[in-house]
Write an enzyme that holds these catalytic residues in place. Structure first.
Site, PDB file in Angstrom:
ATOM      1  N   CYS A  54       0.829  -1.210  -0.127  1.00  0.00           N
ATOM      2  CA  CYS A  54       0.044   0.044  -0.100  1.00  0.00           C
ATOM      3  C   CYS A  54       0.871   1.272   0.053  1.00  0.00           C
ATOM      4  O   CYS A  54       1.705   1.479   0.982  1.00  0.00           O
ATOM      5  CB  CYS A  54      -0.735   0.074   1.098  1.00  0.00           C
ATOM      6  SG  CYS A  54      -1.553   1.652   1.464  1.00  0.00           S
ATOM      7  N   CYS A  57       0.278   3.649   3.232  1.00  0.00           N
ATOM      8  CA  CYS A  57       0.995   2.879   4.143  1.00  0.00           C
ATOM      9  C   CYS A  57       2.579   3.226   4.233  1.00  0.00           C
ATOM     10  O   CYS A  57       3.134   3.676   5.367  1.00  0.00           O
ATOM     11  CB  CYS A  57       0.873   1.414   4.109  1.00  0.00           C
ATOM     12  SG  CYS A  57      -0.892   0.933   4.159  1.00  0.00           S
TER      13      CYS A  57
END
Length: 466
Positions: A54, A57
């Protein structure tokens, strides 16, 4: 061309990432096996639920390391869970997007929705981990209750005999995100107030008194802390959602020559629905893209979007039907149709495909409920953007996956252009592609495993045989 400020940000992030890699991390890693023990030993904790692939993230990672270092010697645990390796935790916590940040304080759980920086997270944690309400004295009462220019303030009045009401008040204070909350236990400061009671001090009207302090306190406070019409302050949005009355966001171009006339007509509409419906307004240049996430096209202005409680008791959203002509002075009539449930719904949508014979089925806004929400078959849905490079790379694999299951009537492989069609905001689509498994009779599950054919097939086969 890069601006100097942008370069500084890039350099700072690079240095932070390098430092995080070069030193031991202060972020505690939690797994399925250690979850219960870690949370029981650390009753106050912030946990990031993430996926290694991600992008959001990865951007958060250096900020999260800074945060963990700041709190390493305090009674607040900063931890993370890799949801691709610990699916049981992710499902139990209802994780549907990455990163998801949750703050655990005893039995209470709060999801963080703010800016993903160490400074913002730190300020939020300190508010959450401190006492739920500020104890007011004769020296602080006047100043505290006068600070209502930005937001109303809430003050509870309780005596020693009001333990039950104080529990309700503290639960409200602990959950409150934006309003300052104080408590008075010195009867000399009660004045004309008969305890137990709560007062909402506000700039747009006299203070409101709430004489019944129970589990409905948050709804009562929300009702009294919001005017019938005001310019939108995004930080106040949760209070509009919490209030029992429906409300609408009206968006129009602030650079319009008719701005004053538009606001005058909106004020008239607000008067027609005073006490039963609230209005906030904002510049379409700022909020247009946000409206698109809730069903509007994000391209037609002025427009309106209403939040209300439906017949099931759930929060629902409806956009003004863009096929009709919006007359601002007649919005009061539209608001009343939202209140009585006769409003004509509208959802952003591409045209329904004339044929849908390809292995990967195409979903649009108008068919989402039929194929997904009210599904009769298990369905894996890719939420994509046409410009997304990762989506383009996935396309041939996804086509092959659909061909592999083409003869299986237990599963549908589908996709939806999330930039051109309505997607329920509760799905938390924050990046592309996002893949979600919607089982018949079950809750959606975010797909967070490998994006190769074998991983997809293993994931689906395990769920069909389970």
């Amino acid at each position: 061309m890069w601006k100097a400020s942008s370069l500084f940000v890039v350099v700072a992030v690079f240095v932070a990432v390098f430092a995080a890699q070069a030193t031991a991390s202060d972020v505690v890693v939690i797994t399925d096996d250690t979850w219960e023990q870690v949370l029981s030993e650390n009753p106050v904790a912030l946990v990031e639920f993430y996926a290694p692939w991600c992008g959001h993230c990865k951007t958060l990672a250096p900020e999260y390391e800074i945060l963990a270092t700041e709190f390493k010697d305090e009674d607040v645990l900063i931890a993370k869970v890799d949801c691709t390796e610990n699916e049981a935790i992710a499902q139990a916590q209802g994780v549907r997007g990455f990163p998801t940040l949750k703050f655990f304080k005893g039995d209470a759980v709060f999801e963080y929705q703010g800016e993903r920086t160490a400074a913002a997270l730190s300020a939020w944690i300190r508010k959450r981990s401190g006492p739920p309400a500020v104890t007011l004295t004769s020296e602080t009462f006047e100043e505290f209750t006068a600070a209502v220019e930005s937001n109303p303030v809430v003050v509870g009045f309780f005596g020693d005999e009001h333990a039950e009401e104080l529990v309700h008040f503290n639960k409200f204070a602990e959950a409150e995100e934006t309003l300052a909350v104080g408590v008075v236990t010195d009867s000399a400061l009660f004045g004309e107030v008969t305890a137990p009671a709560v007062k909402v001090f506000r700039s747009f009207a006299d203070a409101a008194l709430i004489e019944t302090v129970n589990e409905e306190l948050a709804n009562h406070v929300a009702s009294y802390s919001l005017p019938d019409l005001t310019e939108l302050d995004p930080s106040a949005f949760p209070r509009y959602i919490a209030a029992p009355q429906p409300f609408a966001l009206f968006a129009f171009p602030y650079d319009s020559e008719d701005k004053d006339a538009i606001l005058a007509d909106l004020e008239q509409a607000a008067k027609e629905t005073s006490g039963t419906f609230r209005w906030v307004y904002g510049d379409s240049a700022q909020f247009g893209s946000a409206l698109a996430r809730f069903g509007a096209s994000g391209e037609v202005f002025p427009t309106a979007l209403a939040w209300y409680t439906d017949a099931k008791g759930e929060i629902a959203v409806v956009a003004f039907n863009e096929e009709d002509t919006l007359v601002v002075s007649e919005l009061g009539r539209w608001a009343k149709s939202v209140i009585d449930g006769t409003v004509k719904p509208f959802r952003k949508s591409e045209a329904i495909p004339e044929s849908n014979d390809e292995a990967v089925k195409v979903i649009v806004g108008k068919t989402f409920d039929e194929l997904v929400t009210n599904r009769q078959t298990n369905i894996l849905v890719e939420f994509y953007a046409p410009w997304c490079g990762h989506c383009k790379s996935l396309a041939p694999i996804y086509d092959e996956l659909a061909e592999a299951f083409a003869g299986n009537d237990q599963v549908i492989i589908a996709k939806i252009d999330a930039t051109a069609n309505y997607v329920p905001p509760e799905l938390g689509i924050a990046g592309f592609p996002t893949l979600i498994w919607f089982p018949v009779g079950g809750e959606p599950v975010n797909y967070s495993e490998g994006r190769d054919l074998d991983s997809f097939k293993s994931f689906i086969e395990a769920r069909l045989s389970g």
